[in-house]
Design an enzyme around this catalytic site. Structure first.
Site: not given
Length: 545
Positions: A200, A268, A275, A277, A420, A458
């Site tokens: 970050s 996906d 999955d 993701v 993120d 993040h």
């Protein structure tokens, strides 16, 4: 003090003056060797305390170290430094030096957010693993946890331009120079290698070090770097303005599950497996219009105003001439725990969020030096340009010419979660592509790696496999499963990192077992399912590089 202790400290001090230190390895001489560090001369700074801490001893500090780390702490010399490079500076740094089992290396721990605290947890892990380590508050103290004032973090910048420079670049560099001097004084020899790790704002610190001070570190691990600070916060503040412009355009957290489900329905399976993701959100062609309410509004659909807001969040922010200032956020994990809910949106219009905290604090205290500045006055083109003019030099680490760092053998590994919710993942892609443009593909690949992590939020977490040794407090593993170990191996043995393996644990709890593993491909390659068990990394291949 015992006479022999006084004599030992005197000899220690004289030895430092002449660059020679020699002691028997006894508790008394070790304590004296530690205390003698108060005599080390540091440019613009002073060692205010140096004491030997016993193994497993309790430590008094503002941030509690997890018990599993505290119980493993070895005996170490705890050194406190006050750094005053300007009359308005007051930088606090700590240097921890393991008494026994030093591995000969130095690992610095960076910060997050507006900093204001030393990263003790990462330092505790480092010293336990045998590294000399250090951390800094970057020149101010964030007391928000104690005062309850969430605006306490950025207030240090109001009326203090030198403190902004300390936060932006000076404190970490000074810490590094000072730590190296103390390492040499304590051990009688310099560290053989120096590393920096953080995520970050710490990722921004990492890139700032590589750009401005290429001699400081041999290996740098930069996670989700907020390297283009002025553009990032300007872009997120534009999202805040859009969200708060009207009640009809506000996107409440209750709508997020429907958004994620609609994204996954389209994107996906693009990596060959379904999955939960999205493998590469940059290739996801999701049209939010599919969520338009066709009857009465409920949480399964979006009004016209909400659709416009969602499209704005996904879209790149552009200036008045149409030039991209900063990329938008990636689709696919909007409803994940720790994602958009809290970072970007709340239950209703007017709820405070993390990104609003950064935006308001930045424009009030850094840019306009006006505590009364209001989001209602924000205008992206004008204010992003003002932010760059006022703070770009101190805060932005956007230089893509890393030739001085590379020429001395420096290695940089970056990582970023595609999903993120704080710093758009595409921003790291933009930086890496900038390196290729400035240095060439061959030279960039010889010294830099970027790992884009599908489904990671993040710095960690999210629906994807997001554990690969990136946390400064992580237990060290082999180079296949530990990105920091891979960086060390690159620096020390010349073996460049290739495909890494990330793990997702059941309930994100390592003690509950492994749910799945996934390959992390060096950008621009991406993982695609080939055959076999879709829960195993070995069933995927990196393609497209």
């Amino acid at each position: 003090m015992h006479f022999m202790r006084r004599l030992t400290v005197f000899v220690m001090s004289m030895g430092m003056m002449f660059g020679v230190v020699s002691f028997a390895n006894s508790e008394e001489t070790t304590a004296a060797r530690c205390e003698g560090l108060t005599a080390v001369k540091l440019e613009g700074a002073k060692v205010t305390s140096a004491e030997l801490r016993p193994a497993h001893g309790a430590l008094s500090m503002p941030v509690k170290i997890p018990s599993e780390l505290g119980e493993k702490l070895p005996a170490f010399c705890r050194v406190m430094v006050t750094d005053t490079p300007t009359s308005d500076s007051d930088i606090k740094t700590e240097v921890w030096l393991p008494v026994a089992g030093w591995n000969g290396k130095y690992r610095a721990q960076g910060n997050g957010g507006f900093a204001g605290q030393i990263a003790y947890e990462g330092m505790a892990a480092a010293v336990t693993q045998g590294y000399a380590t250090s951390g800094t508050d970057t020149g101010h103290v964030d007391n928000s946890a104690n005062t309850g004032d969430v605006n306490d973090g950025p207030k240090f910048a109001l009326g203090h331009p030198e403190k902004v420079k300390d936060f932006g670049w000076r404190a970490v560099h000074d810490m590094t120079v000072q730590t190296k001097a103390l390492v040499k004084a304590f051990y009688g020899k310099p560290a053989v290698h120096a590393y920096f790790t953080a995520c970050s704002d710490g990722g921004r610190e990492a890139l700032m070090e590589a750009q401005r001070f290429p001699e400081d570190f041999d290996g740098i691990l930069a996670g989700a770097p907020a390297y283009n600070w002025s553009a990032l916060v300007s872009a997120s503040t534009e999202d805040d303005r859009t969200l708060m412009a009207s009640a009809g355009g506000y996107l409440p957290a209750s709508k997020l599950p429907a958004i994620t489900a609609a994204v996954l329905a389209v994107c996906d399976g693009q990596d060959g497996v379904t999955d939960g993701v999205v493998g590469d959100p940059a290739k996801c062609r999701f049209d939010p219009a599919v969520l338009a309410c066709k009857g009465a509004e409920d949480d399964s659909c979006l009004t016209a105003g909400q659709l416009a807001t969602l499209q704005s969040i996904y879209a790149a922010k552009r200036d008045a001439e149409g030039k991209v200032v900063f990329p938008g956020y990636s689709p696919g994990a909007e409803s994940a725990e720790g994602s958009w809910n809290g970072w970007m949106v709340g239950k209703k219009q007017g709820d405070s969020t993390a990104m609003m905290y950064f935006g308001l604090g930045y424009f009030k205290d850094f840019v306009y030096q006006n505590p009364e500045w209001s989001l209602a006055t924000f205008e992206f083109d004008r204010d992003s340009k003002m932010a760059l003019a006022k703070t770009g030099e101190a805060l932005n680490a956007t230089d893509t010419n890393l030739k001085p760092f590379v020429a001395r053998g420096g290695k940089l590994v970056m990582y970023h979660g595609w999903n993120d919710p704080a710093i758009p993942g595409l921003s790291s892609v933009v930086y890496y592509d900038g390196l290729v443009g400035a240095m060439g593909k061959r030279e960039t690949e010889a010294s830099v790696r970027l790992y884009m992590v599908p489904g990671m939020l993040h710095c960690d977490g999210g629906p994807g496999a997001a554990d690969f040794g990136q946390d400064g407090a992580a237990i060290r593993r082999d180079a296949q499963h530990d990105v920091f170990t891979a960086l060390e191996q690159w620096v020390e043995a010349g073996k460049a990192p290739g495909t890494l393996t990330a793990t997702k644990f059941v309930g994100d709890d390592e003690t509950k077992g492994v749910l799945m593993t996934r390959p992390l491909c060096a950008y621009p390659a991406e993982a695609r399912y080939v055959k076999g068990d879709p829960m195993q990394a070995a069933s995927f291949a990196c393609v497209g590089k």
